[in-house]
Motif scaffolding. Structure first.
Motif, PDB file in Angstrom:
ATOM      1  N   ILE A   1       0.828  -1.206   0.000  1.00 22.42           N
ATOM      2  CA  ILE A   1       0.000   0.000   0.000  1.00 22.42           C
ATOM      3  C   ILE A   1       0.861   1.254   0.000  1.00 22.42           C
ATOM      4  O   ILE A   1       0.523   2.259  -0.639  1.00 22.42           O
ATOM      5  CB  ILE A   1      -0.952  -0.007   1.213  1.00 22.42           C
ATOM      6  CG1 ILE A   1      -1.885  -1.217   1.138  1.00 22.42           C
ATOM      7  CG2 ILE A   1      -1.750   1.282   1.280  1.00 22.42           C
ATOM      8  CD1 ILE A   1      -2.732  -1.274  -0.123  1.00 22.42           C
ATOM      9  N   GLN A   2       2.004   1.212   0.657  1.00 18.30           N
ATOM     10  CA  GLN A   2       2.883   2.378   0.695  1.00 18.30           C
ATOM     11  C   GLN A   2       3.326   2.782  -0.706  1.00 18.30           C
ATOM     12  O   GLN A   2       3.385   3.964  -1.035  1.00 18.30           O
ATOM     13  CB  GLN A   2       4.111   2.070   1.561  1.00 18.30           C
ATOM     14  CG  GLN A   2       5.094   3.220   1.679  1.00 18.30           C
ATOM     15  CD  GLN A   2       6.236   2.876   2.617  1.00 18.30           C
ATOM     16  OE1 GLN A   2       6.134   1.956   3.421  1.00 18.30           O
ATOM     17  NE2 GLN A   2       7.330   3.592   2.504  1.00 18.30           N
ATOM     18  N   ARG A   3       3.628   1.792  -1.541  1.00 24.48           N
ATOM     19  CA  ARG A   3       4.036   2.119  -2.910  1.00 24.48           C
ATOM     20  C   ARG A   3       2.847   2.538  -3.772  1.00 24.48           C
ATOM     21  O   ARG A   3       2.988   3.356  -4.676  1.00 24.48           O
ATOM     22  CB  ARG A   3       4.774   0.923  -3.522  1.00 24.48           C
ATOM     23  CG  ARG A   3       6.249   0.934  -3.129  1.00 24.48           C
ATOM     24  CD  ARG A   3       6.946  -0.332  -3.499  1.00 24.48           C
ATOM     25  NE  ARG A   3       6.573  -1.421  -2.603  1.00 24.48           N
ATOM     26  CZ  ARG A   3       7.087  -2.637  -2.684  1.00 24.48           C
ATOM     27  NH1 ARG A   3       7.966  -2.907  -3.615  1.00 24.48           N
ATOM     28  NH2 ARG A   3       6.722  -3.574  -1.829  1.00 24.48           N
ATOM     29  N   CYS A   4       1.685   1.976  -3.497  1.00 28.40           N
ATOM     30  CA  CYS A   4       0.498   2.386  -4.256  1.00 28.40           C
ATOM     31  C   CYS A   4       0.125   3.840  -3.957  1.00 28.40           C
ATOM     32  O   CYS A   4      -0.191   4.613  -4.870  1.00 28.40           O
ATOM     33  CB  CYS A   4      -0.680   1.465  -3.930  1.00 28.40           C
ATOM     34  SG  CYS A   4      -0.534  -0.194  -4.640  1.00 28.40           S
ATOM     35  N   ILE A   5       0.158   4.228  -2.682  1.00 31.38           N
ATOM     36  CA  ILE A   5      -0.216   5.596  -2.344  1.00 31.38           C
ATOM     37  C   ILE A   5       0.893   6.593  -2.694  1.00 31.38           C
ATOM     38  O   ILE A   5       0.675   7.801  -2.619  1.00 31.38           O
ATOM     39  CB  ILE A   5      -0.592   5.738  -0.850  1.00 31.38           C
ATOM     40  CG1 ILE A   5       0.598   5.415   0.054  1.00 31.38           C
ATOM     41  CG2 ILE A   5      -1.783   4.853  -0.505  1.00 31.38           C
ATOM     42  CD1 ILE A   5       0.306   5.577   1.541  1.00 31.38           C
ATOM     43  N   SER A   6       2.066   6.079  -3.094  1.00 35.25           N
ATOM     44  CA  SER A   6       3.121   6.987  -3.566  1.00 35.25           C
ATOM     45  C   SER A   6       2.880   7.416  -5.008  1.00 35.25           C
ATOM     46  O   SER A   6       3.559   8.306  -5.512  1.00 35.25           O
ATOM     47  CB  SER A   6       4.489   6.307  -3.467  1.00 35.25           C
ATOM     48  OG  SER A   6       4.640   5.297  -4.452  1.00 35.25           O
TER      49      SER A   6
END
Length: 636
Positions: free
Chosen positions: A265-270
C-alpha cells in the motif's frame, strides 16, 4: 537423462563479477536518488516519494518485492516434487489483484494516510492500530529472515558461495540504498532487479530446454512423470495443493500480503493519482503471471532432466531447496558468468523484498510511534530519524536470518508466516471497510481470536507435520545414478522439521486440524477475525452512523453497479453516501478530486507537524458527501 555422478560446475571469476554488479548497481541507484532529491528534504518525500511516482516502476517494484528468491528457488523445486498444480496460483493472483485494486486501494488512497495502520485509528481506535502495527512488524522481520537465509543457504551448499558473506552483503546493501535514497531508491532498484530476475529465468529456460532435446521432449517426460496433472478438484482441506486450496486459500494468503500490507500500500499511495495506483496493481498482475510461468516451466524442465536420476534422493543435495541451484550449475557450469547471472536473479528477489520490508518498517514505526510522541519534529530531525530507523530494521532483518534455519522448505515456510499473520490483518481491515457498524471492541476481539486460531493451526502443523499420504509428493527415481548415501536417500524424502509425531500417536486433532493445507492458515485467521468481530459488535452495540466517515468504508455493494439505492442504504448502515460514484458536488468526481483533496494536505505539509489539516480534511469531505446525496428526503 540426468547426471550419473555428483559433480557439477562451480563458481568462476566471471560469475562473481556478474553477481557483484547487482550489488554495485543497486547501491548506485541509492546514491543517485540521495543526490538528486537532496533539496527535497522531508520525511514525506523520503518515505512515500512525495506521492509523485508513476505506475510503471511501481508495478515492477511490487512484482519484484513479493516474487522473491522464495519463488526463484522454491517454486521450481515445488513443481519438481508435487507437479505443475503450482500454476493455479495464477487464479489466486488475479482474484487478489482485482479485490485489492477495487476494494482496498480506493479507501487507503483517498484517506491520505502514510501508514496503512493509521486507517485503523481513524476507523476504530489507537490501541487497535498499535496492536496491528506490532503484529505487522513481527511478521515482516521474521518473513524477511526466511527470504535472506534460505536462498543463501541453498546457494552455499551447492556452489560453496559464502553463506554469511551473502547474508551480510544483502543486509548491508539493502540498508545502504534504503537509507540513502528512500522509497524512490527502493522502487527503481526493484525495477532493475525485476529485469535481472527475468533475464536469469530466460537463460535457464533456454539452456534447460536444449539439454532436454527441446521443450516438447521435456513436456513429454513431465507428462509421463505425472507432473502435468494440474487440476485436482478434491474439496478436502487437508490436501496440500488442489484447485480449491490454491485458488481460495492462496487468494486469502496473498490478499494479506497485497491487500492490506504496508509494503504494498505504501508504494500504491506513492503514485501521483489513484488511477496510476490502480494501473500499477494491474500491470503488476502481468508481472506476477510471467514470473509464475517461468518458475513452473523451470520446475518441469528440471524434472525432465532428472527424471531417472533425482539428485535429492541420490544424496547429491541435502534439501529440495538446493535443487534449483544444482540444476543451474549443471546446465550452465560451462558458460562463465551465466551461473552468476542466475545467482544474481535469485538475490534480486531477495534484495527487492528486504529493501521493501526495511522501508515499510521504517515508515510504520515513524508514523505510528515516533510522530505520535514527538509532534514538533523539524524536517531535518524527521529525516535523520527515518534514516536511523532504516538502519535499525536493516540490522534486525539481517539478524533474523539466523533463526530462519529452523523453518523448513522455503515456499511453505514463507507463505505460512504470511498466512498466520496476514489472515487476521485482512479480517481486521475488512471489518472496518466492509461493515460500517463494526465497533472498536469487535475489531480488537476479532483480531485476538483470528490471530490465536491461525497461530494454533500454523504452529501445530510445524510441530506435527502432515504425513506424505496427505501431502502426496510425486515419485522420484534414481535408476540411472548411483546413490551416494543410503541414509540420506531415506531421510531426505521428509521435509525439514524439528519434530515428527509417530503415526500411532497421531490424534484426531493432529490428523485433521494440524494437517490442514498451509494455504488455509490465512483463511482461518480471516474467518476467525471476521466472525469474532461481528459477534462482539452485535453484543456490545454497533458504531453510530455519524461516527463513521464515509471515505473510510466501502461496502461490497459499491462494487456492483446493479445494486439499487435500497440495498446501498442497507449496506451503508445509515452512513452518509453519494448516490452515484461518478457524480458529486457541482459535478465533481468525488472518487478522484475529493480523494486528491484529502491527500494533498499531507504532501504540502512540509513540517509534518500541522495535524489540524487532517481535521479540516475530514470536515471538507463530510460536507461534500452530505451535499452529494441526490435523495434530499432520505433520512440516514
Amino acid at each position: 537423462m540426468g547426471p550419473n555422478n555428483q559433480a557439477v560446475g562451480t563458481f568462476q571469476v566471471w560469475d562473481y563479477v556478474v553477481f557483484a554488479c547487482l550489488f554495485v548497481v543497486s547501491s548506485g541507484i541509492g546514491v543517485f536518488f540521495a543526490i538528486k532529491e537532496r533539496k527535497k528534504a522531508s520525511s514525506r518525500e523520503f518515505l512515500v516519494g512525495g506521492r509523485q511516482m508513476s505506475c510503471g516502476p511501481v508495478a515492477l517494484s511490487l512484482t519484484a518485492s513479493f516474487m522473491s528468491a522464495v519463488t526463484v528457488i522454491g517454486a521450481p523445486a515445488d513443481v519438481y516434487r508435487f507437479g505443475a498444480s503450482y500454476v493455479i496460483f495464477g487464479f489466486a493472483y488475479t482474484l487478489m489483484v482485482i479485490i485489492t485494486a477495487e476494494l482496498f486501494l480506493p479507501v487507503f488512497y483517498r484517506s491520505g494516510i502514510t501508514s496503512t495502520y493509521e486507517y485503523l485509528e481513524l476507523r476504530f481506535c489507537k490501541p487497535v492500530r498499535i496492536a496491528a502495527t506490532l503484529i505487522y512488524m513481527a511478521q515482516t522481520i521474521v518473513y524477511t529472515g526466511v527470504v535472506v537465509y534460505a536462498p543463501a543457504l541453498a546457494l552455499n551448499q551447492v556452489t560453496q558461495f559464502n553463506l554469511w558473506g551473502a547474508i551480510f552483503a544483502t543486509g548491508i546493501v539493502c540498508t545502504f540504498y534504503c537509507t540513502m535514497g528512500g522509497l524512490k531508491a527502493v522502487v527503481w532498484s526493484d525495477a532493475f532487479q525485476m529485469v535481472v530476475m527475468l533475464a536469469g529465468f530466460l537463460i535457464v529456460l533456454i539452456q534447460g530446454s536444449n539439454r532436454n532435446g527441446g521443450i516438447s521432449t521435456a513436456w513429454s517426460i513431465a507428462e509421463a512423470g505425472g507432473r502435468l496433472n494440474v487440476f485436482d478438484f478434491d474439496p478436502n482441506p487437508l490436501r496440500r495443493h488442489t484447485f480449491w486450496t490454491v485458488t481460495f486459500g492462496g487468494m486469502f494468503t496473498w490478499l494479506g500480503i497485497y491487500g492490506v500490507n504496508q509494503s504494498t500500500i505504501q508504494r500504491c499511495i506513492s503514485c501521483k493519482t489513484e488511477n496510476h495506483a490502480r494501473w500499477a496493481l494491474y500491470l503488476n498482475l502481468l508481472g506476477l503471471l510471467v514470473i509464475l510461468f517461468c518458475a513452473v516451466v523451470s520446475g518441469l524442465i528440471m524434472y525432465a532432466l532428472y527424471a531417472n536420476c533425482d539428485p535429492w534422493t541420490a544424496g547429491y543435495v541435502s534439501a529440495p531447496d538446493q535443487l534449483m541451484p544444482y540444476f543451474v550449475l549443471d546446465i550452465l557450469g560451462n558458460f562463465p558468468g551465466l551461473p552468476g547471472l542466475f545467482v544474481a536473479c535469485a538475490f534480486s528477489g531477495t534484495l527487492s523484498t528486504v529493501a521493501a520490508s526495511i522501508n515499510a518498517l521504517a515508515t510504520v514505526t515513524y508514523e505510528d510511534f515516533v510522530s505520535q510522541f514527538w509532534r514538533d519534529l523539524s524536517n531535518k530531525k524527521a529525516i535523520w530519524i527515518s534514516k536511523a530507523l532504516c538502519v535499525v530494521f536493516g540490522v534486525a532483518c539481517t539478524s533474523m536470518a539466523v533463526a530462519a534455519s529452523h523453518m523448513g522448505a522455503v515456499v511453505q515456510a514463507a507463505l505460512s508466516i504470511h498466512g498466520m499473520c496476514g489472515g487476521p490483518m485482512l479480517g481486521l481491515f475488512s471489518l472496518g471497510i466492509l461493515f460500517p457498524f463494526t465497533n472498536s471492541k469487535g475489531a480488537a476481539g476479532g483480531l485476538l481470536l483470528g490471530t490465536a486460531l491461525s497461530f494454533w493451526v500454523g504452529v501445530g502443523a510445524f510441530i506435527h507435520p502432515a504425513p506424505d499420504s496427505i501431502t502426496r509428493p510425486l515419485p522420484l527415481s534414481t535408476q540411472n545414478c548411483s546413490v551416494l548415501n543410503v541414509t540420506a536417500a531415506l531421510t531426505t524424502q521428509t521435509p525439514l522439521v524439528t519434530s515428527i509425531s509417530p503415526a500411532s500417536d497421531r490424534s484426531v486433532l493432529v490428523e485433521s486440524w494440524y494437517s490442514m493445507s498451509y494455504l488455509y492458515y490465512s483463511t482461518v485467521g480471516f474467518l476467525g477475525t471476521m466472525i469474532g468481530g461481528l459477534l462482539i459488535t452485535l453484543l456490545t452495540g454497533p458504531t453510530k452512523p455519524q461516527e463513521v466517515k464515509p471515505w473510510l468504508i466501502q461496502p461490497v455493494c459499491d462494487l456492483f453497479c446493479f445494486c439499487s439505492e435500497k440495498y446501498r442504504r442497507m449496506f451503508w448502515c445509515g452512513v452518509n453516501h453519494e448516490e452515484e460514484k461518478e457524480q458529486g458536488l457541482h459535478g465533481v468526481d468525488l472518487g478522484t478530486d475529493l480523494g486528491s483533496t484529502c491527500k494533498e494536505h499531507p504532501d504540502t505539509d512540509k513540517s509534518d507537524t500541522d495535524k489540524s489539516l487532517k481535521k479540516q480534511n475530514d470536515e471538507i469531505l463530510n460536507e461534500a458527501y452530505i451535499n452529494a446525496s441526490f435523495i434530499p428526503d432520505t433520512k440516514f
